[in-house]
Design a protein around this motif. Structure first.
Motif, short mmCIF file in Angstrom:
data_model
loop_
_atom_site.label_atom_id
_atom_site.label_comp_id
_atom_site.label_asym_id
_atom_site.label_seq_id
_atom_site.Cartn_x
_atom_site.Cartn_y
_atom_site.Cartn_z
N ASN A 88 31.65 54.11 87.34
CA ASN A 88 32.97 54.61 87.72
C ASN A 88 32.97 56.11 87.94
O ASN A 88 33.71 56.62 88.80
CB ASN A 88 34.01 54.22 86.66
CG ASN A 88 34.47 52.78 86.81
OD1 ASN A 88 34.32 52.16 87.87
ND2 ASN A 88 35.00 52.22 85.74
N LYS A 89 32.13 56.84 87.19
CA LYS A 89 32.03 58.29 87.39
C LYS A 89 31.49 58.59 88.79
O LYS A 89 31.99 59.49 89.48
CB LYS A 89 31.11 58.91 86.33
CG LYS A 89 31.69 58.88 84.92
CD LYS A 89 30.65 59.25 83.87
CE LYS A 89 30.22 60.69 83.99
NZ LYS A 89 29.31 61.08 82.89
N SER A 110 39.62 55.32 93.89
CA SER A 110 38.21 54.94 93.87
C SER A 110 37.99 53.45 93.64
O SER A 110 36.85 52.98 93.61
CB SER A 110 37.47 55.73 92.78
OG SER A 110 37.95 55.38 91.50
N LEU A 111 39.05 52.67 93.51
CA LEU A 111 38.91 51.23 93.30
C LEU A 111 38.55 50.55 94.62
O LEU A 111 39.25 50.71 95.62
CB LEU A 111 40.21 50.62 92.76
CG LEU A 111 40.50 50.86 91.29
CD1 LEU A 111 41.88 50.31 90.93
CD2 LEU A 111 39.45 50.22 90.40
N ASP A 131 54.00 51.74 81.29
CA ASP A 131 53.84 53.13 81.71
C ASP A 131 52.43 53.64 81.41
O ASP A 131 51.85 54.39 82.20
CB ASP A 131 54.87 54.03 81.03
CG ASP A 131 56.27 53.83 81.59
OD1 ASP A 131 56.38 53.26 82.70
OD2 ASP A 131 57.25 54.23 80.94
N GLU A 132 51.89 53.22 80.27
CA GLU A 132 50.52 53.63 79.93
C GLU A 132 49.51 53.04 80.90
O GLU A 132 48.53 53.71 81.26
CB GLU A 132 50.20 53.19 78.49
CG GLU A 132 50.91 54.01 77.42
CD GLU A 132 50.71 53.45 76.03
OE1 GLU A 132 50.69 54.24 75.07
OE2 GLU A 132 50.59 52.20 75.89
N VAL A 133 49.75 51.82 81.34
CA VAL A 133 48.85 51.18 82.31
C VAL A 133 48.89 51.92 83.64
O VAL A 133 47.86 52.20 84.24
CB VAL A 133 49.22 49.69 82.49
CG1 VAL A 133 48.47 49.09 83.68
CG2 VAL A 133 48.91 48.90 81.22
N VAL A 134 50.09 52.24 84.10
CA VAL A 134 50.22 52.97 85.37
C VAL A 134 49.53 54.33 85.27
O VAL A 134 48.80 54.75 86.19
CB VAL A 134 51.71 53.14 85.74
CG1 VAL A 134 51.87 54.07 86.94
CG2 VAL A 134 52.34 51.78 86.04
N GLU A 138 46.20 55.94 87.51
CA GLU A 138 46.26 57.24 88.18
C GLU A 138 45.18 58.18 87.67
O GLU A 138 44.49 58.87 88.44
CB GLU A 138 47.63 57.88 87.97
CG GLU A 138 48.75 57.23 88.77
CD GLU A 138 50.03 58.04 88.65
OE1 GLU A 138 50.41 58.69 89.64
OE2 GLU A 138 50.64 58.03 87.56
N ARG A 139 45.03 58.21 86.36
CA ARG A 139 44.09 59.16 85.74
C ARG A 139 42.64 58.75 85.97
O ARG A 139 41.78 59.59 86.28
CB ARG A 139 44.38 59.21 84.23
CG ARG A 139 43.52 60.22 83.47
CD ARG A 139 43.92 60.27 82.00
NE ARG A 139 43.65 59.02 81.30
CZ ARG A 139 44.59 58.16 80.92
NH1 ARG A 139 45.86 58.40 81.18
NH2 ARG A 139 44.26 57.04 80.28
N THR A 140 42.34 57.48 85.84
CA THR A 140 40.95 57.00 85.87
C THR A 140 40.43 56.75 87.27
O THR A 140 39.25 56.98 87.56
CB THR A 140 40.82 55.71 85.03
OG1 THR A 140 41.39 55.93 83.73
CG2 THR A 140 39.37 55.30 84.88
N TYR A 141 41.31 56.28 88.16
CA TYR A 141 40.86 55.89 89.50
C TYR A 141 41.55 56.67 90.62
O TYR A 141 41.26 56.44 91.80
CB TYR A 141 41.09 54.39 89.71
CG TYR A 141 40.48 53.54 88.63
CD1 TYR A 141 39.10 53.32 88.59
CD2 TYR A 141 41.26 52.97 87.63
CE1 TYR A 141 38.53 52.54 87.59
CE2 TYR A 141 40.70 52.19 86.62
CZ TYR A 141 39.34 51.97 86.61
OH TYR A 141 38.78 51.22 85.60
#
Length: 506
Positions: A88-89, A110-111, A131-134, A138-141
């Motif tokens: 993923n990085k 990046s997905l 909200d945490e999932v959304v 955003e943060r990870t991908y």
């Protein structure tokens, strides 16, 4: 042409997928640094650009080069051989560099995988809030907030369906009919013109019946939840041939446990009152009538031999026949279409009132005629696909339909998605179950692919999904039907042993 240069091919599929997401209609060539060093200056200059990945033990470098000049570059730290931690990085870095180079963002960041909702489902299972999932997407991908929210919404919608089945006891059945009236411009399926193979259909249905009987035998004591007859166009069969198929299924399986029964009646020019009557008599509960567009000129361009009037006729006849669960498919991004074209299609469908709507973003598939003739259509594919998808989403919700399943494909227009919208209570369980790989799907027919689930009962999750593919050629399928059965038997035995060992350790 794009040149992908890499000193290790471990992540070639991931880098290719990211390149294709940004540049879906561009050919990608590969080379090692040594091979690239032998290319002439002239060949390099003919490339649109190069993406270079130089993997090293502690730090990997990515570069976007154009005409021999480095435009953008960056580093990924960590052991690249640790795929679980590194993948993923690397994808995120390649996304950032290509985004800068192309001057645009992608809606899914990046997905690049087929099932972006899987991440949301796992996050909800771990106890995260919506909200945490959304925020995580955003943060990870670096997905857009709009798509992150859509993934979360679909994952929440799927939960009751997924929790309502028993992965050990229940299974689905898919039956493949590889015949169509004509071949669509964008289609990549191994489908035959029904007029060209009339003399072989009886033999095909005979082999299919034999495989269906074997699938029933393999699943003695289990519960069949859903049947889906797809293609191709199943209603390309004559009324008598369709009767033979439906009777074979009814005689072979316990229909009392089946909660939904779908037939893709996709092409309106293949639908007759008699076929509708026979489907209803055999307990079919859901059908698809797929216009793709309501614009007559586009229908002609994509190779469909029906008119918008045929679509309206078929839909109204299905209603009169008693079908109260009718899906319609449309495609955003067809050649020559724009926002006005999509608006026209949606206005026409609103008058009909389908019970579910599947919105596809056009995918330029490798073996489709559209890809083969891409130079002829390039100027006709310059449209606001994202705007079309957004318009369809807004209209579907206005009609009272909710997004309930979602998937993506390679080379999909705008790097977007395909989304199914449905009237509450009419979710197609098959679509959700096969997409989320929750229970076994046994598939019969030429080119059909069974999916066998290895399920961890303690963790309540699928740990493996094994694909068992039948040969695509119809003649070979008929000749080697015993081999198809043996492939399935061996895969079931192997999966059962794996699952026994897995759950004995708990």
């Amino acid at each position: 042409m794009i040149l992908l240069i890499q000193n290790n091919s471990l992540y070639e599929a991931d880098l290719r997928a990211m390149l294709q997401a940004f540049f879906p209609a561009t050919h990608i060539a590969t080379a090692t640094p040594e091979e690239a060093g032998t290319l002439s200056t002239k060949m390099f200059r003919e490339m649109d650009f190069c993406l270079t990945a130089l993997f090293a033990e502690k730090r990997t470098r990515l570069m976007v080069e154009e005409k021999g000049r480095i435009m953008f570059s960056g580093y990924c730290t960590g052991d690249f051989e640790n795929r679980k931690r590194f993948r993923n990085k690397l994808k995120l870095l390649s996304y950032k560099l290509l985004s800068e180079y192309a001057g645009r963002d992608l809606p899914w960041g990046s997905l690049t995988g087929m099932r972006p909702t899987k991440i949301a489902a796992e996050a909800f299972h771990a106890g995260l809030s919506r909200d945490e999932v959304v925020d995580y997407y955003e943060r990870t991908y670096q997905t857009s907030r709009e798509k992150a929210a859509l993934a979360a919404e679909v994952a929440l919608h799927e939960k009751p369906i997924l929790s309502g089945v028993n992965p050990v006891r229940d299974y689905c059945l898919y039956v493949h009919i590889p015949f169509c009236p004509t071949r669509c411009l964008y289609c990549s399926f191994a489908a035959y013109s029904v007029m060209d193979v009339q003399t072989k259909i009886s033999a095909y249905l005979g082999a299919l019946k034999e495989e269906l009987q074997y699938i029933s035998l393999l699943n003695m004591g289990r519960t069949l939840k859903s049947i889906y007859i797809g293609g191709g166009t199943p209603t390309a069969l004559s009324a008598e041939q369709l009767e033979t198929l439906l009777s074979s299924i009814e005689e072979t399986f316990d229909m009392e446990t089946v909660t939904e029964y779908t037939v893709e009646a996709g092409r309106p020019d293949s639908i007759t009152k008699e076929k509708l009557r026979r489907m209803k008599t055999h307990g079919v509960t859901r059908i698809s009538i797929n216009p793709q567009t309501m614009n007559e000129e586009t229908l002609r361009i994509i190779g469909r031999s029906h008119t918008p009037a045929d679509i309206q006729r078929a839909f109204l006849e299905a209603r009169k026949a008693g079908f109260d669960d009718i899906n319609m498919d449309i495609i955003a991004g067809l050649p020559g279409e724009n926002l006005d074209s999509m608006r026209y299609t949606l206005n026409a469908l609103e008058k009909l009132g389908p019970d579910s709507l599947t919105v596809h973003s056009l995918a330029i598939k490798r073996t489709a005629n559209l890809n083969m003739q891409l130079d002829d259509y390039k100027d006709d594919l310059k449209h606001d696909v994202a705007g079309m998808v957004r318009m369809a989403d807004m209209r579907a919700r206005k009609w009272g339909l909710e997004p309930y399943y979602l998937y993506r494909q390679r080379n999909i227009a705008g790097n977007l998605e395909n989304t199914g919208y449905v009237r509450p209570g009419l979710d197609c369980q098959y679509n959700v179950l096969i997409m989320e790989e929750r229970i076994d799907t046994f598939a019969a027919g030429a080119g059909a692919i069974s999916r066998l689930v290895t399920y961890d009962q303690e963790k309540d999750e699928t740990v493996k999904c094994t694909r068992v593919e039948n040969v695509k050629n119809m003649d070979v399928y008929i000749e080697r039907i015993d081999e198809m059965k043996e492939r399935l038997r061996n895969a079931v035995d192997t999966r059962d042993r794996e699952m026994l060992l897995l759950n004995q350790k708990k």
